[in-house]
Design a protein around this motif. Structure first.
Motif, PDB file in Angstrom:
ATOM      1  N   SER A  44       0.828  -1.197   0.000  1.00 22.33           N
ATOM      2  CA  SER A  44       0.000   0.000   0.000  1.00 22.33           C
ATOM      3  C   SER A  44       0.874   1.264   0.000  1.00 22.33           C
ATOM      4  O   SER A  44       0.583   2.238  -0.701  1.00 22.33           O
ATOM      5  CB  SER A  44      -0.918  -0.033   1.225  1.00 22.33           C
ATOM      6  OG  SER A  44      -1.610   1.173   1.352  1.00 22.33           O
ATOM      7  N   SER A  82      -3.049  -0.935   6.070  1.00 22.96           N
ATOM      8  CA  SER A  82      -2.779  -0.535   4.680  1.00 22.96           C
ATOM      9  C   SER A  82      -3.419   0.804   4.378  1.00 22.96           C
ATOM     10  O   SER A  82      -2.822   1.660   3.722  1.00 22.96           O
ATOM     11  CB  SER A  82      -3.351  -1.556   3.701  1.00 22.96           C
ATOM     12  OG  SER A  82      -3.048  -2.838   4.072  1.00 22.96           O
ATOM     13  N   GLU A  83      -4.665   0.964   4.841  1.00 29.04           N
ATOM     14  CA  GLU A  83      -5.379   2.225   4.580  1.00 29.04           C
ATOM     15  C   GLU A  83      -4.670   3.374   5.280  1.00 29.04           C
ATOM     16  O   GLU A  83      -4.523   4.465   4.720  1.00 29.04           O
ATOM     17  CB  GLU A  83      -6.823   2.150   5.095  1.00 29.04           C
ATOM     18  CG  GLU A  83      -7.724   1.129   4.396  1.00 29.04           C
ATOM     19  CD  GLU A  83      -7.419  -0.318   4.814  1.00 29.04           C
ATOM     20  OE1 GLU A  83      -7.002  -0.537   5.968  1.00 29.04           O
ATOM     21  OE2 GLU A  83      -7.588  -1.222   3.960  1.00 29.04           O
ATOM     22  N   ALA A 127      -1.468   4.578   3.547  1.00 23.03           N
ATOM     23  CA  ALA A 127      -1.784   5.347   2.334  1.00 23.03           C
ATOM     24  C   ALA A 127      -2.236   6.754   2.717  1.00 23.03           C
ATOM     25  O   ALA A 127      -1.793   7.753   2.134  1.00 23.03           O
ATOM     26  CB  ALA A 127      -2.865   4.631   1.521  1.00 23.03           C
TER      27      ALA A 127
END
Lengths: 204, 421
Positions: free
Chosen positions: A97, A144-145, A148
């Motif tokens: 990510s 992962s979010e 990012a």
């Protein structure tokens, strides 16, 4: 020498702190990175003069240690731990990510020069895995979010100082242990925010 | 260790709860008395090698100047105890440094903190400044004529610098390559070829308690020959990862299922690494009810090491896990010794191709053959072909997965990929 008179004076007093000047190579290399953003040929020449060594001796040390960057870095160095404890908790997805959001593979700097991503081996945050560092300031429990979003935030806001406390609050989750009191000081530049020449009892 | 409140990184709180009483006591004691006290406390070094701290001190050669290095280069995957001690209780370590220095007639100490720990390093730096201002460090400490200078030195991101002779080279401004022992035992020829004590952060942090409460009280905290308490760093697939200060002698079942809250998401325990990435793995069918002691771990073919317990549940692919541990050693090999430099790289490549579905029938034998060339006989503790134990440590995950999970490894090879993908 390209360092200011004041910086050189600090560097000399740092070298004097050690029984032998050669011992000051590593802290002086950190100072060199602070001057130029990474370890340049010029920086290594200055460190060599300060320690009485040759530039190639300094380079042999600089090239051994992963944190002395011999090529230009982005303003923000995003280091994703993918060692065993972080991997068990999803670090490989966090790494992908981060690469996707930065737009470059690990080890490279995005074209805008703002963000460098790298994967690193264990950074001692296994209880709060997966963990990421930005300019060596730690954030634990990263998804992962979140990584990012963190890279977008770095690009949009270009914060001058990176603090672990702010990163943790905005992008972190569970931690290895309760930090008790948040740390006010943070990093400016892609190197550890630690001033060796202010070592207690030494030069200030 | 002595329990201190959450803001004990400040001198005020540390002292208000009894801090520096041990150091004051040490100022009135002789070297022999201090070495005897620490020997009789049974304090074992907490860096992973498991050697008696008092004995290590007693080996210090008489030449002076001698140096003290506190090893805060904590980098073994799974280990994060020193970070907590540095961040949360730096004065406890500094008090331990004063005690160690006085016991060994040392006037110059270095705290080597890994470069990735700037926040802990800043905390220590500020604590040192407080101690200097109070006259606990510098010239004439605690009203005596004893001088003690302490300097924080930041590492550069190299696991190998946790090995004490590599650390010494690094502190001398060299590449972090371990030295050949003998003759370079630090107690005889260490920093600048002078006698040097290298002690782990956790080890010196135990000293204030021993000084304040005595050797018997310290022994009473522990279990049999494993005296005192021990910091376990528990990570991986448990509900409550973290650092836990416990006596030895509890069982793995107690630690994983009670203390650390059991396996997350209702999964089953598959395997765990008992003492940091270097240690051979344990499995529930054989080791869950074993007592956690240095001896018991050794008899079971592994080690307690630095106390890093990495727990894996049944959703874990052991080939991927082994690849990740081996990759660490390949990445961190200093490159001096061929078996380690070449061997770890081959181990990593073979494990990766098995994980990615390109493994061949001969690959398990090949892996063990490469491993045997780094660590002849695949024994634990390993026989050495290298200057330091880094290379032989890379063999642990390989012998572990081929011993306990051969079917799973073969399923990768026969199925052309990872069954967990």
């Amino acid at each position: 020498m390209s360092w200011s008179v004041e910086t050189l004076a600090r560097a000399r007093s740092l070298a004097d702190r050690y029984p032998q000047k050669r011992s000051a190579i590593m802290p002086l290399l950190y100072m060199a990175m602070r001057e130029d953003g990474y370890v340049t040929e010029d920086g290594m020449r200055v460190v060599a003069e300060l320690t009485g060594l040759t530039p190639v001796q300094v380079e042999s040390v600089a090239s051994f240690y992963g944190m002395f960057k011999l090529i230009p870095q982005g303003e923000y160095l995003v280091s994703v731990c993918t060692s065993i404890a972080c991997m068990l908790n999803g670090a490989d997805d966090v790494m992908s990510s981060a690469e996707e959001q930065a737009g470059v593979p690990a080890g490279e700097t995005a074209a805008d020069g703002v963000v460098t991503v790298e994967h690193v081996e264990c950074i001692g945050a296994c209880g709060g895995a997966p963990a990421v560092q930005v300019n060596y300031e730690l954030v634990e429990g990263v998804t992962s979010e979140a990584v990012a979003a963190m890279i977008r935030w770095l690009r949009e806001n270009r914060p001058e100082t990176i603090t672990a406390a702010e990163l943790q609050e905005r992008f972190g989750g569970a931690r290895s242990f309760d930090p008790a009191i948040s740390e006010p000081q943070g990093a400016i530049g892609p190197f550890p925010a630690f001033d060796p020449y202010r070592t207690a009892g030494g030069a200030s | 260790m002595i329990e201190h409140p959450s803001d004990s990184h400040t001198l005020e709180t540390y002292e208000a709860t009894g801090g520096y009483a041990g150091a004051r006591k040490a100022m009135d004691m002789t070297r022999d008395e201090l070495v005897e006290l620490v020997k009789s406390s049974g304090l074992i070094g907490r860096g992973g090698a498991g050697f008696s701290a008092g004995l290590k001190w007693s080996f210090l050669a008489p030449a002076r100047p001698a140096y003290l290095i506190v090893n805060g280069d904590e980098s073994e995957p799974g280990t994060f105890k020193d970070r907590q001690l540095l961040e949360r209780d730096p004065h406890q370590m500094i008090e331990g440094i004063v005690i160690t220095a006085v016991a060994n007639e040392v006037h110059e100490a270095f705290i080597y903190i890994r470069g990735e720990y700037p926040l802990p390093a800043r905390r220590v730096q500020r604590a040192l400044a407080e101690a200097y201002a109070k006259g606990y460090l510098g010239k004439g400490i605690f009203g005596t004529d004893y001088e003690l200078e302490v300097t924080v030195h930041l590492g550069g991101g190299a696991y190998i610098c946790g090995e004490e002779t590599a650390l010494i080279n690094s502190l001398e401004g060299r590449r972090g390559e371990p030295r050949i022992k003998p003759p370079y035992f630090p107690a005889a020829k260490g920093l600048y070829m002078m006698p040097t004590i290298v002690n782990n952060v956790e080890t010196v942090s135990n000293l204030p308690y021993i000084l304040e409460h005595g050797a018997d009280a310290y022994r009473a905290l522990g279990h049999d020959v494993d005296t005192g308490t021990f910091l376990f760093s528990v990570s991986g697939h448990v509900n409550r990862p973290g650092n836990y200060e416990l006596p030895h002698g509890i069982t793995w079942r107690d630690l994983i299922f009670d203390v650390a809250g059991g396996i997350r998401a209702g999964n089953e325990l598959k395997t765990w690494i008992p003492g940091g990435a270097s240690a051979p793995w344990f499995v529930p069918s054989q080791h869950l009810d074993d007592e956690i002691t240095k001896d018991a771990c050794g008899k079971a073919g592994s080690m307690l090491g630095s106390g890093a317990v990495i727990v894996m549940d049944d959703t874990t692919c052991v080939v991927r896990a082994a690849e990740r541990v081996v990759r660490f050693f390949a990445h961190e090999s200093c490159g001096q010794c061929t078996p380690c430099r070449e061997g770890t790289t081959w181990e990593e490549m073979i494990l990766r191709r098995i994980e990615e579905g390109a493994g061949r029938e001969v690959d398990t034998d090949l892996l063990l053959d490469v491993a045997d060339n780094i660590s002849p006989g695949l024994l634990w503790p390993p026989k050495m072909t290298t200057i330091c134990p880094l290379g032989p440590s890379s063999v642990s995950p390989i012998t572990s997965i081929t011993r306990y999970f051969k079917d799973e490894v073969m399923a990768h090879i026969h199925g052309g990929g990872c069954p967990f993908d």
